[in-house]
Motif scaffolding. Structure first.
Motif, PDB file in Angstrom:
ATOM      1  N   THR A   9      -8.347   6.615 -12.771  1.00 39.09           N
ATOM      2  CA  THR A   9      -7.083   7.260 -12.408  1.00 39.09           C
ATOM      3  C   THR A   9      -7.251   7.934 -11.055  1.00 39.09           C
ATOM      4  OG1 THR A   9      -6.584   7.674 -14.741  1.00 39.09           O
ATOM      5  CG2 THR A   9      -5.313   8.904 -13.094  1.00 39.09           C
ATOM      6  N   LEU A  10      -6.396   7.547 -10.113  1.00 35.03           N
ATOM      7  CA  LEU A  10      -6.382   8.165  -8.796  1.00 35.03           C
ATOM      8  C   LEU A  10      -5.231   9.165  -8.735  1.00 35.03           C
ATOM      9  CD1 LEU A  10      -8.564   6.792  -7.040  1.00 35.03           C
ATOM     10  CD2 LEU A  10      -6.767   6.162  -5.456  1.00 35.03           C
ATOM     11  N   PHE A  38      -6.216   0.576  -4.590  1.00 36.92           N
ATOM     12  CA  PHE A  38      -5.116   1.525  -4.737  1.00 36.92           C
ATOM     13  C   PHE A  38      -4.433   1.722  -3.385  1.00 36.92           C
ATOM     14  CE2 PHE A  38      -8.078   2.601  -8.087  1.00 36.92           C
ATOM     15  CZ  PHE A  38      -7.280   2.955  -9.173  1.00 36.92           C
ATOM     16  N   GLY A  39      -3.114   1.487  -3.320  1.00 40.87           N
ATOM     17  CA  GLY A  39      -2.346   1.922  -2.172  1.00 40.87           C
ATOM     18  C   GLY A  39      -2.080   3.413  -2.276  1.00 40.87           C
ATOM     19  N   ASN A  61       0.811  -1.235   0.000  1.00 41.63           N
ATOM     20  CA  ASN A  61       0.000   0.000   0.000  1.00 41.63           C
ATOM     21  C   ASN A  61       0.841   1.281   0.000  1.00 41.63           C
ATOM     22  OD1 ASN A  61      -2.485  -1.262  -0.091  1.00 41.63           O
ATOM     23  ND2 ASN A  61      -2.841  -1.191   2.112  1.00 41.63           N
ATOM     24  N   ASP A  62       2.017   1.235  -0.629  1.00 45.74           N
ATOM     25  CA  ASP A  62       2.863   2.437  -0.633  1.00 45.74           C
ATOM     26  C   ASP A  62       2.617   3.322  -1.855  1.00 45.74           C
ATOM     27  OD1 ASP A  62       4.040   0.922  -2.637  1.00 45.74           O
ATOM     28  OD2 ASP A  62       6.095   1.188  -1.897  1.00 45.74           O
ATOM     29  N   GLY A  63       1.683   2.909  -2.719  1.00 45.87           N
ATOM     30  CA  GLY A  63       1.373   3.700  -3.905  1.00 45.87           C
ATOM     31  C   GLY A  63       2.124   3.276  -5.148  1.00 45.87           C
ATOM     32  N   TRP A  64       2.956   2.222  -5.029  1.00 46.47           N
ATOM     33  CA  TRP A  64       3.752   1.751  -6.164  1.00 46.47           C
ATOM     34  C   TRP A  64       3.446   0.263  -6.390  1.00 46.47           C
ATOM     35  CZ3 TRP A  64       6.099   5.419  -8.913  1.00 46.47           C
ATOM     36  CH2 TRP A  64       6.411   6.623  -8.280  1.00 46.47           C
TER      37      TRP A  64
END
Length: 578
Positions: A508-509, A536-537, A392-395
């Motif tokens: 798209t976030l 989504f992270g 969940n770090d966004g990558w």
């Protein structure tokens, strides 16, 4: 040299090749120095304690004679009863001699306490045969997810009756071949898409081989029936490639075969496997990408008029960067570098690199596999793949299911064992990945001959879990135990002018100056289907803005001022609902 001349030279090279699977003899690249960053996610196989214990039967365990006994394995996460908890569907094969009674597809209902109940019989899903893959979609827009199961033989379209049962509607829907073929068709991957934007889901089905088992040589009988000098089941090289099928949804529960008039039927020189349907060039219309084994992969660009143009080579996703074919099997979509453009991951056979194609915009892609550090493991055969953000770090990270198709090969070639581990590559956020093993939990140390994999949050705790199809063993259910303060959002879409499940939507976030794009898919990985709630992270971000491009073509924005929850987005409302 023109692209088409390069393809001709490639085909000549294939003809001269002396083994049945595309494999380039690529050695692993050196691993970069370990980053030393902590990894907060632990994957543990909890299948047995969760009640998922029945083996998935597919062919002989040893002395395999035919490729038809080895190349399958679809699995799905879906919420078939709409209770908000993910259930599991598993495809099964059989055996040519003495098929065991447990050789059936299986549906496991989530009991919401970490365990599952086998409800296959009461759901009406018992069937023995050579099932291949599964696609999940609400093809009749009644609000309940249906199942399309491909077979070496007649496909099944399991219509969800909304009461916990399913009915096979393939015949009444017009999805069985008429007149019946002289021998079973080897249907493979499948994907639902609304290619004409009429709000009804159409269907693409790939075919692996124009397969005549009665006249297929046995192991060792010709050069395409060996691998590294060892006799193995023949194919796919040396066998006859196949054509593929496109069906138009009439909106009344039936489909019309439009393979010829759409242009799809013209392409008869590929061994088709997993199918992705998405708006790859972000022009508002869904395209079709087919991973092909030992032949160039196919990209069918939507012409907006009911026809498609094949542009795999022009788009940079038919061959590898050297212009050579690969044994394309599994596919994943994601946005690994956070630029708001779709990227593609494709899996391949042993002694080759797994491919990461970076989206360059307007449907063009660039092979960045080696640059991203993904060439450090080339010995294993990879199948199912996903790009889940496990921490969940966004990558988005990369997780691959692996396993050999040759159960006895390890006796002669110990460096190529039959059962192999999962491969996990952690996204470092700078365009690079690093491989993780025991640091990521005990599931990374297990060995299976795996195929399909599906991704979703089965225990609703805010992190992505995984279910993996294992040949002649029970599936693996990998619970993700995440110890991190990172935030997350899950997005569930409902179409109005679009198909109800919003298959084909792009989401798209935008959060903390970062972007992530995902697509709602009916099939990905290898012959498998993941949760259609998009996860989504967010890292440390505590809010997000959401942009949706609906399958109808409508663009819409939503705000998410709060996180760590599931948001429902309904087309045309502009408002997110918890």
């Amino acid at each position: 040299m023109t692209i088409r001349l390069a393809l001709l030279l490639f085909l000549l090279a294939v003809t001269a090749a002396g083994q049945g699977m595309a494999s380039r003899g690529v050695k692993p690249q050196p691993k970069a120095r370990f980053s030393g960053r902590p990894w907060p996610s632990t994957l543990t196989n909890v299948a047995r304690e969760a009640g998922i214990a029945a083996p998935t039967i597919f062919g002989s365990e040893t002395n395999v004679q035919f490729i038809s006994e080895t190349s399958s394995g679809g699995i799905a996460f879906l919420d078939y009863d709409k209770d908000g908890w993910l259930d599991i569907f598993v495809t099964s094969g059989t055996r040519f001699e003495n098929p065991p009674p447990e050789a059936t597809n299986r549906l496991y209902r989530n009991r919401r306490d970490g365990t599952f109940e086998d409800v296959t019989g009461k759901a009406g899903l018992l069937r023995t045969g050579w099932a291949q893959g599964v696609a999940v979609a609400d093809y009749n827009n009644d609000g309940y997810p249906d199942l399309l199961v491909t077979y070496w033989g007649d496909n099944a379209l399991y219509r969800n009756n909304g009461d916990g049962t399913f009915t096979d509607a393939a015949r009444e829907a017009g999805l069985l071949h008429s007149p019946p073929p002289s021998r079973p068709v080897w249907h493979a991957g499948a994907a639902f898409l609304d290619y004409d934007r009429d709000g009804h889901l159409d269907l693409f089905i790939s075919v692996y081989i124009d397969y005549d088992q009665a006249n297929t040589p046995r192991p060792g009988q010709n050069p395409n029936c060996n691998w590294k000098g060892v006799a193995v089941p023949c194919g796919p090289r040396g066998l006859k490639p196949a054509r593929h099928y496109l069906y138009h949804n009439r909106g009344d529960g039936t489909f019309e075969d439009v393979s010829v008039k759409s242009g799809i039927a013209r392409f008869q020189s590929s061994f088709g496997m997993t199918v992705l349907a998405a708006d790859f060039d972000q022009d508002g219309w869904q395209d079709i990408y087919v991973a092909c084994d030992s032949t160039p992969s196919l990209f069918f660009h939507n012409n907006f008029d009911g026809t498609f143009t094949e542009e795999g080579i022009e788009r940079g996703i038919a061959l590898n960067d050297d212009g050579m074919e690969q044994a394309g099997m599994g596919l994943a979509l994601g946005d690994f570098n956070g630029d708001g453009l779709i990227d593609i991951f494709k899996t391949h056979f042993a002694d080759d690199t797994q491919m990461l194609y970076q989206g360059e915009g307007k449907g063009q892609f660039l092979d960045v596999s080696l640059k991203a550090g993904l060439g450090v493991e080339t010995r294993m055969i990879a199948w199912g793949v996903g790009m889940p953000d496990l921490d969940n770090d966004g990558w988005p990270d990369v997780l691959l299911a692996t396993g050999s198709v040759y159960p006895d090969l390890g006796k002669d070639l110990p460096a190529y064992p039959y059962r192999t581990p999962l491969l996990l590559f952690r996204n470092l956020g700078n365009g690079k990945y690093e491989q993780l093993t025991d640091l990521a939990g005990p599931a990374l140390l297990e060995r299976h001959s795996s195929r399909g994999s599906a991704f979703g949050d089965f225990d609703n705790d805010g992190d992505i879990d995984v279910v993996v199809w294992n040949r002649n063993e029970p599936p693996s259910l990998l619970r993700n135990d995440l110890k991190s303060a990172n935030h997350w959002l899950q997005v569930r879409l409902e179409g109005v002018n679009s198909n109800r499940a919003a298959i084909g939507a792009l989401v798209t976030l935008e959060f903390a100056g970062h972007k992530q794009v995902q697509a709602v898919l009916s099939q990905s990985s290898f012959y498998s289907a993941s949760d259609q709630r998009l996860h989504f992270g967010l890292g440390a971000a505590s809010s997000a803005e959401i942009a949706v491009r609906w399958p109808s073509g409508r663009r819409e924005r939503f705000s998410a001022p709060q996180v760590d929850r599931v948001l429902s987005l309904k087309e045309g409302t502009g408002k997110a609902v918890n």
